[in-house]
Design a protein around this motif. Structure first.
Motif, PDB file in Angstrom:
ATOM      1  N   LYS A  15      -6.227   4.734  -0.227  1.00 55.98           N
ATOM      2  CA  LYS A  15      -5.067   4.554   0.643  1.00 55.98           C
ATOM      3  C   LYS A  15      -3.890   5.427   0.210  1.00 55.98           C
ATOM      4  O   LYS A  15      -3.209   6.008   1.054  1.00 55.98           O
ATOM      5  CB  LYS A  15      -4.658   3.083   0.696  1.00 55.98           C
ATOM      6  CG  LYS A  15      -5.635   2.244   1.492  1.00 55.98           C
ATOM      7  CD  LYS A  15      -5.212   0.800   1.510  1.00 55.98           C
ATOM      8  CE  LYS A  15      -6.213  -0.037   2.274  1.00 55.98           C
ATOM      9  NZ  LYS A  15      -5.786  -1.436   2.383  1.00 55.98           N
ATOM     10  N   ILE A  16      -3.657   5.524  -1.090  1.00 53.76           N
ATOM     11  CA  ILE A  16      -2.567   6.378  -1.566  1.00 53.76           C
ATOM     12  C   ILE A  16      -2.862   7.837  -1.234  1.00 53.76           C
ATOM     13  O   ILE A  16      -1.985   8.563  -0.762  1.00 53.76           O
ATOM     14  CB  ILE A  16      -2.328   6.192  -3.077  1.00 53.76           C
ATOM     15  CG1 ILE A  16      -1.736   4.812  -3.341  1.00 53.76           C
ATOM     16  CG2 ILE A  16      -1.407   7.279  -3.617  1.00 53.76           C
ATOM     17  CD1 ILE A  16      -1.653   4.452  -4.818  1.00 53.76           C
ATOM     18  N   GLY A  19      -2.395   8.343   2.445  1.00 55.23           N
ATOM     19  CA  GLY A  19      -0.969   8.297   2.748  1.00 55.23           C
ATOM     20  C   GLY A  19      -0.265   9.574   2.334  1.00 55.23           C
ATOM     21  O   GLY A  19       0.593  10.088   3.062  1.00 55.23           O
ATOM     22  N   LEU A  22      -1.121  12.293   4.811  1.00 56.04           N
ATOM     23  CA  LEU A  22      -0.378  12.043   6.049  1.00 56.04           C
ATOM     24  C   LEU A  22       1.084  12.446   5.909  1.00 56.04           C
ATOM     25  O   LEU A  22       1.664  13.073   6.801  1.00 56.04           O
ATOM     26  CB  LEU A  22      -0.500  10.575   6.444  1.00 56.04           C
ATOM     27  CG  LEU A  22       0.191  10.146   7.731  1.00 56.04           C
ATOM     28  CD1 LEU A  22      -0.367  10.906   8.931  1.00 56.04           C
ATOM     29  CD2 LEU A  22       0.018   8.653   7.937  1.00 56.04           C
ATOM     30  N   ALA A  23       1.689  12.126   4.779  1.00 55.64           N
ATOM     31  CA  ALA A  23       3.099  12.484   4.537  1.00 55.64           C
ATOM     32  C   ALA A  23       3.277  13.999   4.523  1.00 55.64           C
ATOM     33  O   ALA A  23       4.236  14.531   5.106  1.00 55.64           O
ATOM     34  CB  ALA A  23       3.578  11.871   3.220  1.00 55.64           C
ATOM     35  N   THR A  42       5.161   9.605  -1.630  1.00 56.52           N
ATOM     36  CA  THR A  42       4.292   8.515  -1.184  1.00 56.52           C
ATOM     37  C   THR A  42       3.572   7.910  -2.380  1.00 56.52           C
ATOM     38  O   THR A  42       3.530   6.684  -2.543  1.00 56.52           O
ATOM     39  CB  THR A  42       3.275   9.021  -0.141  1.00 56.52           C
ATOM     40  OG1 THR A  42       3.988   9.536   0.986  1.00 56.52           O
ATOM     41  CG2 THR A  42       2.343   7.909   0.303  1.00 56.52           C
ATOM     42  N   ILE A 139       5.800   6.059   4.525  1.00 50.78           N
ATOM     43  CA  ILE A 139       4.340   5.943   4.522  1.00 50.78           C
ATOM     44  C   ILE A 139       3.878   5.108   3.331  1.00 50.78           C
ATOM     45  O   ILE A 139       2.947   4.308   3.442  1.00 50.78           O
ATOM     46  CB  ILE A 139       3.683   7.335   4.541  1.00 50.78           C
ATOM     47  CG1 ILE A 139       3.956   7.982   5.902  1.00 50.78           C
ATOM     48  CG2 ILE A 139       2.185   7.249   4.258  1.00 50.78           C
ATOM     49  CD1 ILE A 139       3.501   9.413   6.032  1.00 50.78           C
ATOM     50  N   GLY A 140       4.528   5.266   2.195  1.00 54.28           N
ATOM     51  CA  GLY A 140       4.151   4.508   1.009  1.00 54.28           C
ATOM     52  C   GLY A 140       4.344   3.014   1.162  1.00 54.28           C
ATOM     53  O   GLY A 140       3.546   2.219   0.659  1.00 54.28           O
ATOM     54  N   VAL A 143       1.459   1.459   3.156  1.00 53.26           N
ATOM     55  CA  VAL A 143       0.244   1.555   2.332  1.00 53.26           C
ATOM     56  C   VAL A 143       0.248   0.401   1.337  1.00 53.26           C
ATOM     57  O   VAL A 143      -0.755  -0.280   1.154  1.00 53.26           O
ATOM     58  CB  VAL A 143       0.170   2.919   1.602  1.00 53.26           C
ATOM     59  CG1 VAL A 143      -0.824   2.887   0.458  1.00 53.26           C
ATOM     60  CG2 VAL A 143      -0.198   4.026   2.578  1.00 53.26           C
TER      61      VAL A 143
END
Length: 163
Positions: A15-16, A19, A22-23, A42, A139-140, A143
């Motif tokens: 997930k990190i 993310g 994505l960031a 993130t 975003i973080g 997540v």
């Protein structure tokens, strides 16, 4: 080896990483410079608890404001040489240590170097760096929120297995 693999928080790592990607992509779409920083923010945003994650975001924003207020006049008056960054960093460190905001030093110190590389604090760079914080933290935070829902169940299962 099996114990090692079982100790890795696989979903958290995935997930990190997702993310962060994505960031970076969002920062690229917005035309920011140094877009990888959004991904690193993130990564740094995700903490072990939701409360720590949220308070970390608030601390990072407060230190960003301090760092920008320090950087703007110093870079404008003294130029953007390495020794000038040293002055900015020294003042940032002293303020953060005094206010117990040490965890926000690294990313804001990096942003101070971006100001230095850009020739100082401009409206464009201020927006650029602030958007890094908003994107990376924005975003973080989700997540983190979606990651820890089963944390207590997992701990209970670990305790049962240990018994």
């Amino acid at each position: 080896m099996k114990r090692f693999c079982q100790s890795i928080p696989w979903m958290k790592a995935v997930k990190i990483a997702m993310g962060a990607v994505l960031a970076i992509l969002l920062a690229e779409v917005l035309g920011l410079t140094n877009t990888a920083s959004a991904g690193i923010i993130t990564l740094l945003t995700v903490q072990n608890t939701r409360r720590k994650t949220f308070s970390g975001i608030l601390r990072r924003l407060a230190v960003f404001a301090l760092m920008t207020l320090i950087s703007a006049p110093i870079y404008a008056l003294c130029g953007t040489k390495p020794w000038t960054f040293g002055i900015v960093l020294l003042l940032l460190l002293l303020l953060c240590y005094g206010l117990r905001l040490e965890d926000s030093i690294p990313i804001n110190a990096v942003m101070a170097t971006y100001y230095m590389a850009a020739g100082g604090v401009s409206w464009f760079m201020l927006q650029n760096e602030l958007l890094f914080l908003i994107i990376g933290s924005g975003i973080g935070l989700p997540v983190n929120w979606f990651m820890l829902d089963n944390f207590h169940k997992i701990r209970q299962k670990h305790a049962e297995l240990d018994e």
